[in-house]
Design a protein around this motif. Structure first.
Motif, PDB file in Angstrom:
ATOM      1  N   ALA A 147      68.458  62.401   5.184  1.00 53.11           N
ATOM      2  CA  ALA A 147      68.600  62.322   6.637  1.00 53.11           C
ATOM      3  C   ALA A 147      67.386  62.999   7.274  1.00 53.11           C
ATOM      4  O   ALA A 147      66.806  63.904   6.677  1.00 53.11           O
ATOM      5  CB  ALA A 147      69.881  63.028   7.082  1.00 53.11           C
ATOM      6  N   PRO A 148      66.997  62.569   8.476  1.00 55.56           N
ATOM      7  CA  PRO A 148      67.538  61.411   9.179  1.00 55.56           C
ATOM      8  C   PRO A 148      66.918  60.104   8.671  1.00 55.56           C
ATOM      9  O   PRO A 148      65.768  60.099   8.216  1.00 55.56           O
ATOM     10  CB  PRO A 148      67.126  61.664  10.635  1.00 55.56           C
ATOM     11  CG  PRO A 148      65.848  62.455  10.517  1.00 55.56           C
ATOM     12  CD  PRO A 148      65.995  63.297   9.276  1.00 55.56           C
ATOM     13  N   LEU A 149      67.679  59.035   8.749  1.00 52.32           N
ATOM     14  CA  LEU A 149      67.181  57.724   8.350  1.00 52.32           C
ATOM     15  C   LEU A 149      66.718  56.895   9.547  1.00 52.32           C
ATOM     16  O   LEU A 149      65.950  55.953   9.384  1.00 52.32           O
ATOM     17  CB  LEU A 149      68.268  56.948   7.589  1.00 52.32           C
ATOM     18  CG  LEU A 149      68.721  57.563   6.263  1.00 52.32           C
ATOM     19  CD1 LEU A 149      69.826  56.717   5.647  1.00 52.32           C
ATOM     20  CD2 LEU A 149      67.562  57.702   5.294  1.00 52.32           C
ATOM     21  N   VAL A 150      67.185  57.243  10.739  1.00 48.44           N
ATOM     22  CA  VAL A 150      66.828  56.478  11.930  1.00 48.44           C
ATOM     23  C   VAL A 150      65.328  56.549  12.209  1.00 48.44           C
ATOM     24  O   VAL A 150      64.778  55.726  12.939  1.00 48.44           O
ATOM     25  CB  VAL A 150      67.641  56.987  13.147  1.00 48.44           C
ATOM     26  CG1 VAL A 150      67.168  58.368  13.580  1.00 48.44           C
ATOM     27  CG2 VAL A 150      67.582  56.005  14.303  1.00 48.44           C
ATOM     28  N   SER A 151      64.640  57.525  11.608  1.00 51.58           N
ATOM     29  CA  SER A 151      63.202  57.669  11.856  1.00 51.58           C
ATOM     30  C   SER A 151      62.410  56.437  11.429  1.00 51.58           C
ATOM     31  O   SER A 151      61.337  56.162  11.965  1.00 51.58           O
ATOM     32  CB  SER A 151      62.668  58.906  11.141  1.00 51.58           C
ATOM     33  OG  SER A 151      62.999  58.875   9.765  1.00 51.58           O
ATOM     34  N   LEU A 152      62.918  55.679  10.472  1.00 52.11           N
ATOM     35  CA  LEU A 152      62.223  54.460  10.049  1.00 52.11           C
ATOM     36  C   LEU A 152      62.126  53.452  11.186  1.00 52.11           C
ATOM     37  O   LEU A 152      61.074  52.862  11.424  1.00 52.11           O
ATOM     38  CB  LEU A 152      62.939  53.836   8.842  1.00 52.11           C
ATOM     39  CG  LEU A 152      62.961  54.674   7.571  1.00 52.11           C
ATOM     40  CD1 LEU A 152      63.846  54.028   6.520  1.00 52.11           C
ATOM     41  CD2 LEU A 152      61.552  54.869   7.048  1.00 52.11           C
ATOM     42  N   ILE A 153      63.234  53.265  11.889  1.00 52.33           N
ATOM     43  CA  ILE A 153      63.214  52.322  13.012  1.00 52.33           C
ATOM     44  C   ILE A 153      62.486  52.932  14.203  1.00 52.33           C
ATOM     45  O   ILE A 153      61.790  52.233  14.951  1.00 52.33           O
ATOM     46  CB  ILE A 153      64.642  51.870  13.400  1.00 52.33           C
ATOM     47  CG1 ILE A 153      64.592  50.690  14.371  1.00 52.33           C
ATOM     48  CG2 ILE A 153      65.444  52.990  13.999  1.00 52.33           C
ATOM     49  CD1 ILE A 153      64.122  49.425  13.754  1.00 52.33           C
ATOM     50  N   ASP A 154      62.619  54.251  14.390  1.00 52.71           N
ATOM     51  CA  ASP A 154      61.870  54.913  15.463  1.00 52.71           C
ATOM     52  C   ASP A 154      60.378  54.667  15.301  1.00 52.71           C
ATOM     53  O   ASP A 154      59.666  54.395  16.276  1.00 52.71           O
ATOM     54  CB  ASP A 154      62.128  56.424  15.455  1.00 52.71           C
ATOM     55  CG  ASP A 154      63.517  56.791  15.923  1.00 52.71           C
ATOM     56  OD1 ASP A 154      64.155  55.966  16.597  1.00 52.71           O
ATOM     57  OD2 ASP A 154      63.959  57.916  15.613  1.00 52.71           O
ATOM     58  N   LEU A 155      59.898  54.759  14.079  1.00 51.05           N
ATOM     59  CA  LEU A 155      58.474  54.556  13.816  1.00 51.05           C
ATOM     60  C   LEU A 155      58.041  53.148  14.209  1.00 51.05           C
ATOM     61  O   LEU A 155      56.988  52.960  14.833  1.00 51.05           O
ATOM     62  CB  LEU A 155      58.170  54.813  12.337  1.00 51.05           C
ATOM     63  CG  LEU A 155      56.718  54.650  11.887  1.00 51.05           C
ATOM     64  CD1 LEU A 155      55.818  55.604  12.642  1.00 51.05           C
ATOM     65  CD2 LEU A 155      56.609  54.871  10.390  1.00 51.05           C
ATOM     66  N   MET A 156      58.875  52.151  13.881  1.00 46.41           N
ATOM     67  CA  MET A 156      58.545  50.764  14.231  1.00 46.41           C
ATOM     68  C   MET A 156      58.502  50.566  15.746  1.00 46.41           C
ATOM     69  O   MET A 156      57.667  49.826  16.261  1.00 46.41           O
ATOM     70  CB  MET A 156      59.558  49.804  13.613  1.00 46.41           C
ATOM     71  CG  MET A 156      59.513  49.741  12.096  1.00 46.41           C
ATOM     72  SD  MET A 156      60.817  48.678  11.426  1.00 46.41           S
ATOM     73  CE  MET A 156      60.263  47.079  12.001  1.00 46.41           C
ATOM     74  N   LEU A 157      59.397  51.252  16.456  1.00 49.94           N
ATOM     75  CA  LEU A 157      59.485  51.058  17.901  1.00 49.94           C
ATOM     76  C   LEU A 157      58.478  51.904  18.684  1.00 49.94           C
ATOM     77  O   LEU A 157      58.071  51.523  19.788  1.00 49.94           O
ATOM     78  CB  LEU A 157      60.907  51.388  18.374  1.00 49.94           C
ATOM     79  CG  LEU A 157      62.014  50.462  17.863  1.00 49.94           C
ATOM     80  CD1 LEU A 157      63.383  51.000  18.260  1.00 49.94           C
ATOM     81  CD2 LEU A 157      61.834  49.047  18.396  1.00 49.94           C
ATOM     82  N   LEU A 158      58.068  53.045  18.122  1.00 55.60           N
ATOM     83  CA  LEU A 158      57.221  53.972  18.874  1.00 55.60           C
ATOM     84  C   LEU A 158      55.737  53.877  18.551  1.00 55.60           C
ATOM     85  O   LEU A 158      54.900  54.245  19.374  1.00 55.60           O
ATOM     86  CB  LEU A 158      57.685  55.414  18.619  1.00 55.60           C
ATOM     87  CG  LEU A 158      59.094  55.778  19.070  1.00 55.60           C
ATOM     88  CD1 LEU A 158      59.416  57.213  18.676  1.00 55.60           C
ATOM     89  CD2 LEU A 158      59.245  55.584  20.568  1.00 55.60           C
ATOM     90  N   VAL A 178      59.014  62.303  15.753  1.00 56.45           N
ATOM     91  CA  VAL A 178      57.780  62.466  16.526  1.00 56.45           C
ATOM     92  C   VAL A 178      56.684  61.672  15.816  1.00 56.45           C
ATOM     93  O   VAL A 178      56.506  61.799  14.599  1.00 56.45           O
ATOM     94  CB  VAL A 178      57.367  63.942  16.638  1.00 56.45           C
ATOM     95  CG1 VAL A 178      56.089  64.074  17.457  1.00 56.45           C
ATOM     96  CG2 VAL A 178      58.490  64.773  17.243  1.00 56.45           C
ATOM     97  N   VAL A 179      55.967  60.850  16.583  1.00 52.39           N
ATOM     98  CA  VAL A 179      54.933  59.988  16.011  1.00 52.39           C
ATOM     99  C   VAL A 179      53.572  60.421  16.555  1.00 52.39           C
ATOM    100  O   VAL A 179      53.172  60.019  17.652  1.00 52.39           O
ATOM    101  CB  VAL A 179      55.190  58.502  16.335  1.00 52.39           C
ATOM    102  CG1 VAL A 179      54.152  57.614  15.655  1.00 52.39           C
ATOM    103  CG2 VAL A 179      56.594  58.091  15.907  1.00 52.39           C
ATOM    104  N   PRO A 180      52.841  61.262  15.820  1.00 53.45           N
ATOM    105  CA  PRO A 180      51.525  61.712  16.296  1.00 53.45           C
ATOM    106  C   PRO A 180      50.505  60.580  16.246  1.00 53.45           C
ATOM    107  O   PRO A 180      50.719  59.551  15.583  1.00 53.45           O
ATOM    108  CB  PRO A 180      51.166  62.833  15.313  1.00 53.45           C
ATOM    109  CG  PRO A 180      51.921  62.511  14.081  1.00 53.45           C
ATOM    110  CD  PRO A 180      53.190  61.828  14.510  1.00 53.45           C
ATOM    111  N   ARG A 181      49.398  60.764  16.945  1.00 58.81           N
ATOM    112  CA  ARG A 181      48.363  59.724  16.978  1.00 58.81           C
ATOM    113  C   ARG A 181      47.749  59.509  15.603  1.00 58.81           C
ATOM    114  O   ARG A 181      47.351  58.399  15.258  1.00 58.81           O
ATOM    115  CB  ARG A 181      47.279  60.105  17.985  1.00 58.81           C
ATOM    116  CG  ARG A 181      47.772  60.104  19.420  1.00 58.81           C
ATOM    117  CD  ARG A 181      46.655  60.470  20.386  1.00 58.81           C
ATOM    118  NE  ARG A 181      47.140  60.511  21.759  1.00 58.81           N
ATOM    119  CZ  ARG A 181      46.396  60.858  22.798  1.00 58.81           C
ATOM    120  NH1 ARG A 181      45.132  61.192  22.615  1.00 58.81           N
ATOM    121  NH2 ARG A 181      46.919  60.864  24.011  1.00 58.81           N
TER     122      ARG A 181
END
Length: 203
Positions: A147-158, A178-181
């Motif tokens: 966990a967390p697993l939702v970060s995979l989809i967050d990465l695709m969306l962000l 959090v998706v840094p530059r």
């Protein structure tokens, strides 16, 4: 590919289904996701009560675990059929099921195992679609925390948005992505979320 995803969170109040179209585009070498919507159904009262009675620190039996595994799988299967009909026009090609987390074995600063109930065979039988599952155990087996697993989809969306985008998921247990530059994304649990609200309302 048209996919239906299923899960129930740590509040174990309902089963949620979300559908999407996934398309790999060779031009940019990326997987593109188009949301198609979501549906949700509460667990039947008897099933939710049986699940609550079996969760730690309560004691249970293998017979009780087997019954829950079957009944949760059947509940997931019923919602998958509805999601396919209402969101995918009966054209779902794949079902992904997280299941219901009932135990997370953490000790000595790491996760050693995790258990999700909701036998995928019931979902496959109900829908006629292939079912993938075991996401959390696979992450643990690969050295992750599960966990967390939702970060995979967050990465695709962000990814690609301006600034340093972040997503906060307030589930039973809250987590942030959090998706840094530059560099790898960061994702971690932040502590209790709705679990405390649920406990207070139920007391």
């Amino acid at each position: 590919m048209r996919v239906v995803g299923l899960m129930s969170g740590t509040s174990y109040d309902a089963v949620d289904a979300a559908a999407c179209d996934l398309e790999y585009r060779a031009g940019d070498g990326a997987l593109h996701l188009t949301p198609l919507g979501m549906v949700s159904e509460p667990y039947p009262d008897g099933l939710r009560a049986a699940l609550a009675a079996a969760l730690p620190p309560s004691a249970t039996t293998l017979a009780g675990v087997c019954r829950l595994d079957t009944r949760i799988g059947q509940a997931f299967g019923r919602l998958a059929v509805r999601a396919d009909r209402e969101l995918c026009g009966g054209r779902a090609e794949l079902i992904a099921s997280h299941g219901q987390t009932v135990y997370h074995w953490a000790a000595d600063g790491r996760v050693h195992g995790t258990l999700q109930l909701g036998e995928p065979a019931w979902i496959a039988e109900a829908t006629g679609c292939p079912v993938v599952s075991g996401f959390r155990p696979r992450d643990v087996a690969a050295g992750g925390q599960g966990a967390p697993l939702v970060s995979l989809i967050d990465l695709m969306l962000l990814r690609g948005r301006p600034g340093v985008p972040a997503a906060l998921n307030i589930g039973g247990i809250s987590n942030v992505t959090v998706v840094p530059r530059t560099g790898d994304p960061m994702a971690f649990d932040t502590g209790p979320g709705n679990a405390l609200i649920d406990a207070r309302c139920a007391s």
